[in-house]
Motif scaffolding. Structure first.
Motif, PDB file in Angstrom:
ATOM      1  N   GLU A   8      -2.578  -0.510 -18.415  1.00  0.00           N
ATOM      2  CA  GLU A   8      -3.841   0.211 -18.304  1.00  0.00           C
ATOM      3  C   GLU A   8      -3.878   1.029 -17.014  1.00  0.00           C
ATOM      4  O   GLU A   8      -4.203   2.206 -17.028  1.00  0.00           O
ATOM      5  CB  GLU A   8      -5.024  -0.759 -18.332  1.00  0.00           C
ATOM      6  CG  GLU A   8      -5.161  -1.515 -19.653  1.00  0.00           C
ATOM      7  CD  GLU A   8      -6.266  -2.550 -19.611  1.00  0.00           C
ATOM      8  OE1 GLU A   8      -6.922  -2.685 -18.549  1.00  0.00           O
ATOM      9  OE2 GLU A   8      -6.474  -3.230 -20.628  1.00  0.00           O
ATOM     10  N   ARG A   9      -3.527   0.403 -15.914  1.00  0.00           N
ATOM     11  CA  ARG A   9      -3.585   1.097 -14.633  1.00  0.00           C
ATOM     12  C   ARG A   9      -2.315   0.832 -13.832  1.00  0.00           C
ATOM     13  O   ARG A   9      -1.618  -0.151 -14.054  1.00  0.00           O
ATOM     14  CB  ARG A   9      -4.798   0.626 -13.817  1.00  0.00           C
ATOM     15  CG  ARG A   9      -4.779  -0.852 -13.438  1.00  0.00           C
ATOM     16  CD  ARG A   9      -6.085  -1.260 -12.782  1.00  0.00           C
ATOM     17  NE  ARG A   9      -6.095  -2.661 -12.368  1.00  0.00           N
ATOM     18  CZ  ARG A   9      -5.700  -3.093 -11.175  1.00  0.00           C
ATOM     19  NH1 ARG A   9      -5.248  -2.230 -10.280  1.00  0.00           N
ATOM     20  NH2 ARG A   9      -5.745  -4.363 -10.872  1.00  0.00           N
ATOM     21  N   THR A  10      -2.021   1.744 -12.927  1.00  0.00           N
ATOM     22  CA  THR A  10      -0.906   1.541 -12.030  1.00  0.00           C
ATOM     23  C   THR A  10      -1.415   0.972 -10.706  1.00  0.00           C
ATOM     24  O   THR A  10      -2.619   1.004 -10.437  1.00  0.00           O
ATOM     25  CB  THR A  10      -0.133   2.847 -11.791  1.00  0.00           C
ATOM     26  OG1 THR A  10       1.070   2.566 -11.078  1.00  0.00           O
ATOM     27  CG2 THR A  10      -0.963   3.857 -11.009  1.00  0.00           C
ATOM     28  N   VAL A  11      -0.502   0.441  -9.916  1.00  0.00           N
ATOM     29  CA  VAL A  11      -0.845  -0.146  -8.615  1.00  0.00           C
ATOM     30  C   VAL A  11       0.096   0.436  -7.580  1.00  0.00           C
ATOM     31  O   VAL A  11       1.312   0.472  -7.791  1.00  0.00           O
ATOM     32  CB  VAL A  11      -0.702  -1.684  -8.653  1.00  0.00           C
ATOM     33  CG1 VAL A  11      -0.912  -2.267  -7.261  1.00  0.00           C
ATOM     34  CG2 VAL A  11      -1.681  -2.302  -9.639  1.00  0.00           C
ATOM     35  N   ASP A  12      -0.457   0.934  -6.478  1.00  0.00           N
ATOM     36  CA  ASP A  12       0.366   1.438  -5.382  1.00  0.00           C
ATOM     37  C   ASP A  12       0.780   0.263  -4.500  1.00  0.00           C
ATOM     38  O   ASP A  12      -0.070  -0.405  -3.900  1.00  0.00           O
ATOM     39  CB  ASP A  12      -0.409   2.474  -4.566  1.00  0.00           C
ATOM     40  CG  ASP A  12      -0.625   3.763  -5.346  1.00  0.00           C
ATOM     41  OD1 ASP A  12       0.300   4.166  -6.069  1.00  0.00           O
ATOM     42  OD2 ASP A  12      -1.717   4.355  -5.226  1.00  0.00           O
ATOM     43  N   LEU A  13       2.072   0.019  -4.417  1.00  0.00           N
ATOM     44  CA  LEU A  13       2.596  -1.108  -3.657  1.00  0.00           C
ATOM     45  C   LEU A  13       2.727  -0.751  -2.186  1.00  0.00           C
ATOM     46  O   LEU A  13       3.065   0.387  -1.832  1.00  0.00           O
ATOM     47  CB  LEU A  13       3.963  -1.518  -4.199  1.00  0.00           C
ATOM     48  CG  LEU A  13       4.047  -1.865  -5.687  1.00  0.00           C
ATOM     49  CD1 LEU A  13       5.457  -2.350  -6.017  1.00  0.00           C
ATOM     50  CD2 LEU A  13       3.015  -2.901  -6.078  1.00  0.00           C
ATOM     51  N   GLY A  44       0.934   2.419 -16.856  1.00  0.00           N
ATOM     52  CA  GLY A  44       0.252   1.165 -16.558  1.00  0.00           C
ATOM     53  C   GLY A  44       1.128   0.109 -15.921  1.00  0.00           C
ATOM     54  O   GLY A  44       0.881  -1.091 -16.089  1.00  0.00           O
ATOM     55  N   THR A  45       2.167   0.529 -15.176  1.00  0.00           N
ATOM     56  CA  THR A  45       3.007  -0.414 -14.434  1.00  0.00           C
ATOM     57  C   THR A  45       3.067   0.048 -12.974  1.00  0.00           C
ATOM     58  O   THR A  45       2.448   1.047 -12.599  1.00  0.00           O
ATOM     59  CB  THR A  45       4.430  -0.498 -15.006  1.00  0.00           C
ATOM     60  OG1 THR A  45       5.122   0.738 -14.749  1.00  0.00           O
ATOM     61  CG2 THR A  45       4.413  -0.751 -16.509  1.00  0.00           C
ATOM     62  N   VAL A  46       3.823  -0.662 -12.160  1.00  0.00           N
ATOM     63  CA  VAL A  46       3.905  -0.295 -10.743  1.00  0.00           C
ATOM     64  C   VAL A  46       4.933   0.811 -10.508  1.00  0.00           C
ATOM     65  O   VAL A  46       5.083   1.289  -9.384  1.00  0.00           O
ATOM     66  CB  VAL A  46       4.217  -1.520  -9.849  1.00  0.00           C
ATOM     67  CG1 VAL A  46       3.177  -2.607 -10.058  1.00  0.00           C
ATOM     68  CG2 VAL A  46       5.620  -2.054 -10.096  1.00  0.00           C
ATOM     69  N   VAL A  47       5.656   1.215 -11.547  1.00  0.00           N
ATOM     70  CA  VAL A  47       6.543   2.385 -11.473  1.00  0.00           C
ATOM     71  C   VAL A  47       6.142   3.313 -12.609  1.00  0.00           C
ATOM     72  O   VAL A  47       6.702   3.265 -13.716  1.00  0.00           O
ATOM     73  CB  VAL A  47       8.036   2.004 -11.560  1.00  0.00           C
ATOM     74  CG1 VAL A  47       8.909   3.241 -11.357  1.00  0.00           C
ATOM     75  CG2 VAL A  47       8.396   0.935 -10.531  1.00  0.00           C
ATOM     76  N   GLU A  48       5.140   4.133 -12.341  1.00  0.00           N
ATOM     77  CA  GLU A  48       4.626   5.076 -13.340  1.00  0.00           C
ATOM     78  C   GLU A  48       4.711   6.508 -12.839  1.00  0.00           C
ATOM     79  O   GLU A  48       5.228   7.382 -13.540  1.00  0.00           O
ATOM     80  CB  GLU A  48       3.169   4.753 -13.677  1.00  0.00           C
ATOM     81  CG  GLU A  48       2.539   5.789 -14.607  1.00  0.00           C
ATOM     82  CD  GLU A  48       1.054   5.560 -14.858  1.00  0.00           C
ATOM     83  OE1 GLU A  48       0.376   6.535 -15.239  1.00  0.00           O
ATOM     84  OE2 GLU A  48       0.564   4.430 -14.688  1.00  0.00           O
ATOM     85  N   THR A  49       4.205   6.763 -11.627  1.00  0.00           N
ATOM     86  CA  THR A  49       4.087   8.127 -11.127  1.00  0.00           C
ATOM     87  C   THR A  49       5.419   8.636 -10.575  1.00  0.00           C
ATOM     88  O   THR A  49       6.360   7.875 -10.352  1.00  0.00           O
ATOM     89  CB  THR A  49       3.046   8.200 -10.008  1.00  0.00           C
ATOM     90  OG1 THR A  49       3.532   7.472  -8.862  1.00  0.00           O
ATOM     91  CG2 THR A  49       1.717   7.602 -10.446  1.00  0.00           C
ATOM     92  N   ARG A  50       5.480   9.933 -10.340  1.00  0.00           N
ATOM     93  CA  ARG A  50       6.683  10.544  -9.776  1.00  0.00           C
ATOM     94  C   ARG A  50       7.037   9.894  -8.431  1.00  0.00           C
ATOM     95  O   ARG A  50       8.199   9.577  -8.168  1.00  0.00           O
ATOM     96  CB  ARG A  50       6.469  12.043  -9.595  1.00  0.00           C
ATOM     97  CG  ARG A  50       7.639  12.749  -8.915  1.00  0.00           C
ATOM     98  CD  ARG A  50       7.372  14.245  -8.751  1.00  0.00           C
ATOM     99  NE  ARG A  50       8.444  14.871  -8.007  1.00  0.00           N
ATOM    100  CZ  ARG A  50       9.599  15.245  -8.520  1.00  0.00           C
ATOM    101  NH1 ARG A  50       9.832  15.057  -9.796  1.00  0.00           N
ATOM    102  NH2 ARG A  50      10.530  15.817  -7.767  1.00  0.00           N
TER     103      ARG A  50
END
Length: 305
Positions: free
Chosen positions: A118-123, A156-162
């Protein structure tokens, strides 16, 4: 393996997925029969419960249709120390299952602790380091079972965005599952990534994409079901991704892994024989065969057996 033998299918191309109330879920026997009739030789496992619950049963079911197992998708939390062991235990259970069932690949999605898909998380830096160390541990597990581990950048994972993808590529040596659809959702150009990181690509999920709908999904203006209803994913060659160029780049770089046809669709009701998802899968398969020299086009009579 020949190019033709390296092209596999995925149950989601027939609308079979683990999301509750997604739509009509086609029985395994019909789906596998249709896949084999098209000339596919292998399948990813799909959601738990789609294939039998024991590895011997999976082998037998696929054997009935002249198919083999590629492997399967495993979502695990690997960036939180408190969740480390649970995540690695899951990887080990599924690695043992896939290996015994004849698979060779474990496709890992690094999910957040809550809100997966559902959503990504910035680590932060510590979480990235934890993820990288646990990917090494997961690779060691998979190596023991004769499997290749690949990381799947995914909605929706922690590796989604560029930015997250580049951080993964810089900080880890784990192989990449290049998914053309999820890369677009995350703001990437799949062709650019294939050109820059071809040496890291060890597994490929091929989708074509309506870029406008995919970008709305990436901005969370749609949920995943809504995006599929608006046909975010298209047969290969009918969307906005230059899949032909991507295949050229990978082939030129010596890529020798699987090409998995994976067009995420929602099927509302049981289709008539010869109709429904099989039509789009056939179009995608013909596209890949023509681009990679894998053989002649499928005739109508062949896909309706």
């Amino acid at each position: 393996m020949s190019v033709r033998e390296r092209i596999a299918g995925a149950p989601i191309s027939w609308g079979v997925i683990e999301i509750p109330e997604w739509g009509y879920q086609m029985p395994a026997d019909r789906l596998l029969r249709e896949a084999a009739a098209l000339g596919l030789t292998a399948m990813e496992a799909g959601p738990e419960g789609f294939l039998p619950d024991d590895p011997a049963g999976v082998r037998a079911k696929l054997d009935e249709h002249g198919l083999r197992l590629v492997g399967g998708f495993v979502p695990a939390v690997l960036h939180e120390p408190a969740a480390r062991q649970e995540g690695l235990d899951l990887v080990e259970r599924r690695a043992a299952f896939f290996s015994t069932a004849g698979g060779d690949t474990l496709v890992l999605a690094a999910i957040p602790g809550v809100g997966a898909f559902e959503r990504t998380v910035d680590l932060d830096r510590a979480a990235w380091m934890e993820l990288f160390e646990n990917l090494k541990r997961a690779e060691e597990i998979c190596n023991r079972y004769g499997l290749n581990l690949v990381l799947h950048p995914h909605f929706g994972t922690v590796v989604e965005t560029r930015e997250q993808l580049l951080r993964f590529l810089e900080g880890s040596e784990t192989g990449l599952c290049l998914d053309t659809g999820h890369l677009v959702i995350g703001g990437c150009d799949p062709v650019e990534i294939a050109g820059q990181a071809a040496g890291r690509v060890e597994h490929v999920h091929l989708k074509d994409v309506d870029r406008g709908v995919a970008e709305r999904l990436g901005r969370r203006e749609l949920d995943f079901r809504g995006a599929c209803r608006e046909r975010a994913f298209r047969p290969l060659g009918q969307g906005d991704v230059d899949v032909g160029r991507l295949l050229e780049l990978l082939d030129g770089a010596g890529y020798s892994g699987w090409y998995v046809l994976e067009q995420d669709v929602l099927v509302e009701e049981e289709p008539e024989e010869g109709e429904g998802p099989i039509v789009n899968v056939k179009e995608s398969l013909n596209f890949v065969w023509e681009k990679l020299g894998g053989g002649k086009r499928i005739r109508e009579s062949e896909s309706s057996r």
